[in-house]
Design a protein around this motif. Structure first.
Motif, short mmCIF file in Angstrom:
data_model
loop_
_atom_site.label_atom_id
_atom_site.label_comp_id
_atom_site.label_asym_id
_atom_site.label_seq_id
_atom_site.Cartn_x
_atom_site.Cartn_y
_atom_site.Cartn_z
N ILE A 5 0.80 -1.09 -0.01
CA ILE A 5 -0.19 -0.06 0.06
C ILE A 5 0.90 1.25 -0.04
O ILE A 5 2.08 1.11 0.66
CB ILE A 5 -1.03 0.05 1.26
CG1 ILE A 5 -2.06 -0.97 0.87
CG2 ILE A 5 -1.63 1.20 1.45
CD1 ILE A 5 -2.73 -1.35 2.39
N GLU A 6 0.52 2.14 -0.93
CA GLU A 6 1.28 3.49 -0.83
C GLU A 6 0.37 4.68 -0.75
O GLU A 6 -0.79 4.57 -1.39
CB GLU A 6 1.83 3.48 -2.20
CG GLU A 6 3.23 2.53 -2.39
CD GLU A 6 4.15 2.71 -3.58
OE1 GLU A 6 3.46 3.42 -4.67
OE2 GLU A 6 5.07 2.24 -3.76
N ARG A 7 0.80 5.62 -0.37
CA ARG A 7 -0.06 6.93 -0.27
C ARG A 7 0.12 7.27 -1.70
O ARG A 7 1.15 7.43 -2.36
CB ARG A 7 0.59 7.94 0.73
CG ARG A 7 -0.32 9.17 0.60
CD ARG A 7 -0.03 10.02 1.94
NE ARG A 7 -1.12 11.24 1.84
CZ ARG A 7 -1.47 11.66 2.76
NH1 ARG A 7 -1.19 11.29 4.16
NH2 ARG A 7 -2.24 12.82 2.82
N ALA A 8 -0.87 8.03 -2.24
CA ALA A 8 -0.78 8.33 -3.78
C ALA A 8 -1.07 9.87 -3.71
O ALA A 8 -1.38 10.59 -2.71
CB ALA A 8 -2.04 7.66 -4.34
N ASN A 9 -0.84 10.44 -4.66
CA ASN A 9 -0.89 11.91 -5.33
C ASN A 9 -1.48 11.84 -6.63
O ASN A 9 -1.65 10.97 -7.39
CB ASN A 9 0.26 12.73 -4.91
CG ASN A 9 1.50 12.10 -6.02
OD1 ASN A 9 1.11 11.90 -7.30
ND2 ASN A 9 2.44 12.03 -5.43
N HIS A 10 -1.81 13.01 -7.05
CA HIS A 10 -2.56 13.13 -8.29
C HIS A 10 -1.88 12.90 -9.47
O HIS A 10 -2.09 12.60 -10.74
CB HIS A 10 -2.97 14.62 -8.45
CG HIS A 10 -3.95 15.12 -7.34
ND1 HIS A 10 -3.64 15.84 -6.45
CD2 HIS A 10 -5.15 14.62 -7.04
CE1 HIS A 10 -4.60 16.19 -5.68
NE2 HIS A 10 -5.78 15.34 -5.99
N LYS A 11 -0.64 12.57 -9.44
CA LYS A 11 0.53 12.26 -10.56
C LYS A 11 0.77 10.57 -10.21
O LYS A 11 1.73 10.16 -11.00
CB LYS A 11 1.72 12.92 -10.29
CG LYS A 11 1.69 14.43 -10.36
CD LYS A 11 2.99 15.15 -10.34
CE LYS A 11 2.66 16.87 -10.43
NZ LYS A 11 3.80 17.36 -10.10
N THR A 12 0.07 9.92 -9.48
CA THR A 12 0.40 8.56 -9.37
C THR A 12 -0.02 7.84 -10.50
O THR A 12 -0.90 8.02 -11.22
CB THR A 12 -0.53 7.97 -8.22
OG1 THR A 12 0.16 8.45 -6.96
CG2 THR A 12 -0.31 6.32 -7.84
N LYS A 13 1.06 6.99 -11.07
CA LYS A 13 0.95 6.43 -12.36
C LYS A 13 -0.25 5.21 -12.46
O LYS A 13 -0.66 5.14 -13.62
CB LYS A 13 2.12 5.66 -12.85
CG LYS A 13 2.77 4.67 -11.58
CD LYS A 13 3.90 4.13 -11.94
CE LYS A 13 4.41 2.80 -11.04
NZ LYS A 13 5.43 2.95 -10.23
N HIS A 14 -0.55 4.70 -11.59
CA HIS A 14 -1.45 3.75 -11.46
C HIS A 14 -2.82 4.07 -11.65
O HIS A 14 -3.60 3.11 -12.00
CB HIS A 14 -1.42 2.93 -9.99
CG HIS A 14 -0.05 2.34 -9.57
ND1 HIS A 14 0.49 1.45 -10.64
CD2 HIS A 14 0.75 2.47 -8.67
CE1 HIS A 14 1.84 1.41 -10.11
NE2 HIS A 14 1.77 2.05 -8.74
N PHE A 15 -3.19 5.19 -11.75
CA PHE A 15 -4.66 5.56 -11.83
C PHE A 15 -5.07 5.21 -13.30
O PHE A 15 -6.25 4.87 -13.58
CB PHE A 15 -5.07 7.05 -11.61
CG PHE A 15 -4.85 7.29 -9.82
CD1 PHE A 15 -5.89 6.58 -9.26
CD2 PHE A 15 -3.86 8.10 -9.72
CE1 PHE A 15 -5.82 6.79 -7.89
CE2 PHE A 15 -4.02 8.15 -7.91
CZ PHE A 15 -4.78 7.51 -7.18
N ALA A 16 -4.44 5.40 -14.39
CA ALA A 16 -4.89 5.18 -15.71
C ALA A 16 -4.93 3.61 -15.85
O ALA A 16 -5.83 3.10 -16.48
CB ALA A 16 -3.65 5.72 -16.74
N ALA A 17 -4.12 2.97 -15.36
CA ALA A 17 -4.08 1.50 -15.37
C ALA A 17 -5.44 0.94 -14.48
O ALA A 17 -5.90 0.17 -15.12
CB ALA A 17 -2.92 0.92 -14.96
N LEU A 18 -5.54 1.39 -13.51
CA LEU A 18 -6.55 0.91 -12.58
C LEU A 18 -8.06 1.38 -13.30
O LEU A 18 -8.93 0.43 -13.24
CB LEU A 18 -6.63 1.56 -11.30
CG LEU A 18 -7.88 1.40 -10.14
CD1 LEU A 18 -7.96 -0.26 -10.04
CD2 LEU A 18 -7.58 2.20 -8.89
N ALA A 19 -7.86 2.57 -13.83
CA ALA A 19 -9.41 2.80 -14.69
C ALA A 19 -9.43 1.77 -15.74
O ALA A 19 -10.80 1.56 -16.11
CB ALA A 19 -9.06 4.03 -15.09
N ALA A 20 -8.46 1.48 -16.36
CA ALA A 20 -8.63 0.41 -17.63
C ALA A 20 -9.12 -0.89 -17.20
O ALA A 20 -9.74 -1.69 -17.77
CB ALA A 20 -7.26 0.45 -18.37
N ALA A 21 -8.81 -1.35 -15.66
CA ALA A 21 -9.02 -2.48 -15.31
C ALA A 21 -9.91 -2.43 -14.26
O ALA A 21 -10.33 -3.63 -13.50
CB ALA A 21 -7.77 -3.10 -14.77
#
Length: 158
Positions: A5-21
């Protein structure tokens, strides 16, 4: 495969991949609650959040994200998961329970609405110890049933 688990920010790279999956239940809930698809709902949640977190596998596969948006004096908790979450649910259940407890301690009360059709989300919310109001509200964009849920820090007993 381990989960971190990581604290995220608005630049976190995973959001686009999460949105797709994103899980179908989360996409359907986004349409019911916000009248928008899963990716826009995730990015809206992300940008309104005071703080947010992601969980990923050690190879970098995003599993879920959650955070707290504060609006009109309410602390709205949100959680969005990928289809890959099922493969790691036992470990995630252990990790996220403490994370949600820490958020509750910080904010005092957490609440939101959940799609009445999402049985897995309802079970997760109950497992975390939230109270789910027994009567759904026809509060969705197209009148879908949504349950209000909440949890608050209890008074200290001395």
């Amino acid at each position: 495969m381990a989960v971190k688990i990581e604290r995220a920010n608005h630049k976190t790279k995973h959001f686009a991949a999460l949105a797709a999956a994103m899980r179908d239940d989360d996409r359907r809930e986004a349409l019911a609650m916000l009248g928008m698809g899963g990716a826009p709902a995730l990015f809206l949640s992300m940008y309104c959040s005071r703080e947010m977190y992601t969980a990923e596998t050690d190879d970098g596969t995003p599993l879920c994200a959650w955070g707290v948006c504060t609006a009109n004096g309410l602390n709205l908790i949100w959680f969005i998961a990928s289809r890959d979450i099922e493969q790691h649910k036992r470990e995630l259940l252990t990790l996220t329970r403490g994370e949600f407890s820490a958020l509750l301690e910080k904010y005092g009360r957490l609440e939101n609405l959940v799609d009445a059709r999402s049985k897995k989300s309802l079970r997760f919310i109950k497992w975390l110890g939230f109270t789910i109001n027994p009567e759904p509200l026809a509060a969705g964009v197209n009148g879908e049933d949504l349950y209000h849920f909440y949890k608050e820090v209890g008074p200290c007993v001395q």
